[in-house]
Enzyme design. Sequence first.
Site, PDB file in Angstrom:
ATOM      1  N   GLU A   1      -5.710 -10.288  -1.566  1.00  0.00           N
ATOM      2  CA  GLU A   1      -5.367 -10.558  -0.193  1.00  0.00           C
ATOM      3  C   GLU A   1      -5.767 -11.866   0.515  1.00  0.00           C
ATOM      4  OE1 GLU A   1      -6.664  -7.144   2.488  1.00  0.00           O
ATOM      5  OE2 GLU A   1      -6.189  -5.632   1.052  1.00  0.00           O
TER       6      GLU A   1
ATOM      7  N   TYR B   1       0.795 -10.046  12.810  1.00  0.00           N
ATOM      8  CA  TYR B   1      -0.274 -10.584  12.007  1.00  0.00           C
ATOM      9  C   TYR B   1      -0.190 -11.942  11.862  1.00  0.00           C
ATOM     10  CZ  TYR B   1      -4.121  -9.842   8.328  1.00  0.00           C
ATOM     11  OH  TYR B   1      -5.197  -9.751   7.889  1.00  0.00           O
TER      12      TYR B   1
ATOM     13  N   GLU C   1      -5.394  -1.439   8.607  1.00  0.00           N
ATOM     14  CA  GLU C   1      -5.361  -1.342  10.181  1.00  0.00           C
ATOM     15  C   GLU C   1      -4.652  -0.160  10.515  1.00  0.00           C
ATOM     16  OE1 GLU C   1      -7.249  -4.288   9.040  1.00  0.00           O
ATOM     17  OE2 GLU C   1      -4.930  -4.663   8.886  1.00  0.00           O
TER      18      GLU C   1
ATOM     19  N   TYR D   1       0.930  -1.170   0.181  1.00  0.00           N
ATOM     20  CA  TYR D   1       0.117  -0.065   0.210  1.00  0.00           C
ATOM     21  C   TYR D   1       0.990   1.301  -0.079  1.00  0.00           C
ATOM     22  CZ  TYR D   1      -4.343  -2.464   1.500  1.00  0.00           C
ATOM     23  OH  TYR D   1      -5.642  -3.056   1.615  1.00  0.00           O
TER      24      TYR D   1
ATOM     25  N   ASN E   1      -9.538   0.769  -2.826  1.00  0.00           N
ATOM     26  CA  ASN E   1      -9.500  -0.487  -1.904  1.00  0.00           C
ATOM     27  C   ASN E   1     -10.675  -0.887  -1.041  1.00  0.00           C
ATOM     28  OD1 ASN E   1      -7.533  -2.418  -0.466  1.00  0.00           O
ATOM     29  ND2 ASN E   1      -8.258  -1.215   1.336  1.00  0.00           N
ATOM     30  N   GLU E   2     -11.116  -2.117  -1.537  1.00  0.00           N
ATOM     31  CA  GLU E   2     -12.599  -2.669  -0.859  1.00  0.00           C
ATOM     32  C   GLU E   2     -13.366  -1.542  -0.680  1.00  0.00           C
ATOM     33  OE1 GLU E   2     -10.564  -6.117   2.072  1.00  0.00           O
ATOM     34  OE2 GLU E   2     -10.751  -3.947   2.922  1.00  0.00           O
TER      35      GLU E   2
END
Length: 605
Positions: A233, A300, A99, A53, A156-157
């Site tokens: 993803e 993660y 996040e 990103y 994005n989404e």
Amino acid sequence: MSRLTWKDQKYWLDGEEFRILSGAIHYFRVVPEYWEDRLLKLKACGFNTVETYIPWNLHEPREGSFRFDGIADVARFIETAGRLGLYVIVRPSPYICAEWEFGGLPAWLLKSSMGLRCMDNEYLEKVDRYYDELIPRLLPLLDSQGGPVIAMQVENEYGSYGNDTAYLAYLRDGLIRRGVDCLLFTSDGPTDEMLLGGTVDGLHATVNFGSRVAESFGKYREYRQDEPLMVMEYWLGWFDHWRKPHHVREAGDVANVLDEMLQQGSSVNLYMFHGGTNFGYYSGANYGEHYEPTVTSYDYDAPLTEWGDATDKYKAIRGVLEKHGIPEGAPFPAPIPKKAYGKVALTEKADLFGQLELASSGQVQSVSIRPMEHYDQAYGFILYSAQVKGPRNRQKLHLREVRDRAQVFLDGKLIGVVERWNPQPIEISIPREGARLDVLVENMGRVNYGPYLRDHKGITEGILIDNQFQSNWTITLLPLESEQLARIQYESLEVTAARQPDGCPAFYRGFVEVDEPADTFLRFDGWQKGIAWINGFQLGRYWEAGPQRTLYVPGPLLRKGSNEIIIFELHGINGLPEVALTDVPDLGETAAVDEQVLNFVQEEE
């Protein structure tokens, strides 16, 4: 012209059939000295591409002021990947989620009532100005110019947020108008709502999910019959919230799902291959039933740990790639050393309330309460102070919409804490001569996903005693950035301890001698909640609520000789004023990732 194209459900690179095998590594979550190490480990595992990103708020922290150096040198990161023989997917959409604080949007957008992520002219003007700075830096790195960038994300989404497809088309056309000629795409969850709202005819669509491969690809094929399958993803683990366990996912389960994806002929991007760290104030938050802030670590449970070590998940993924005939791409780099430097006494202290003029970026008088953004403050703390008339006996103090956690002081004594997820009133009594009321509010991270992105910080609606709004406030801005930190004047701990009430916020400082810099972990046994810096670099937040018990300190942040440690502790220490630098990380108690969240049944990434 782009070297990467698609037809007949396949990708083609320079006329040859091509499968994208990618892993996510965010340059802004890794110190630049370690970029090459993490990229080589990705290549060693057998991957041919890295994805990252690009967070707008990192690159335009103040409106009209741009940054592309140090950890923000995205061009250097891409160039490093290309030099190592990796292709690159970049996702510069104005919003990234991840996040990351405010999903990558800069906080100064909230000073206006403009619409976000839609065809609002004021918002689009801001995006255009940012892209006019960013995109020219990426153009020489495109595959058409001999660079490694083979694809770029438009948004994005978006289907998880809105359905203004004209906005998606505007972003797409803006990239093309600026000279972007690589493959452009969107990424969304595999549901009707998300694919309807987040995709545009003629623009390549990819999907994000963590399991249920056949079901997810089946839904995608209802909308895109001819395009190649690409999981932009594939969630291998999950992120952590404060006051919740550290999420883990079993390596064998991850490997089995990846195997199924590859058997289906899909390309894939592992999210995350290496998570890294939410340094500074940049960890975001989610909002489901209530507000949940994200921790500093972005480990993660990825194939590489937060500190870059290979895990069982790395080995399991390597086994799947080997099964599919994909060789290792490079030797695995030597481990980065870790070192325990022992306990460090913090021998100097500065009371926040005694340092307000030095510690603040400004102070204003206001009849009514205003949030941070009204004063062009993005992160940190804000202090609301007023002289309250008395007498008042056992009344209720209400902080209307506290964002996100407030400590309340009456004549310098802590009388309560109000948290956004549990906004209970505090009983307050004021003597006849009146009293000073101080409310210190911490921004714990703006919401980064879903319909609650417009997340102002501070107190947004006012402070009341019973039903009466209180007026005439002194508002002290406390971003606690390097400029303010350098002005703090410390005294020996013995002097300050004698005159500071218990429970009041304070800065603590100490020094550690380092013979050879190496990775280490800062441990906070006995400390309650606050922020840590080392040599002026803000590591991030700590909190005894957990899960994480240590903060990762990359070796390049240390120097041979004396190293300064500063802790801003909000509540006080249960024990000696010391921290420890250990060679053992501690991310806290663990819990398995709920399978539902991997498939948009509940809140997702």
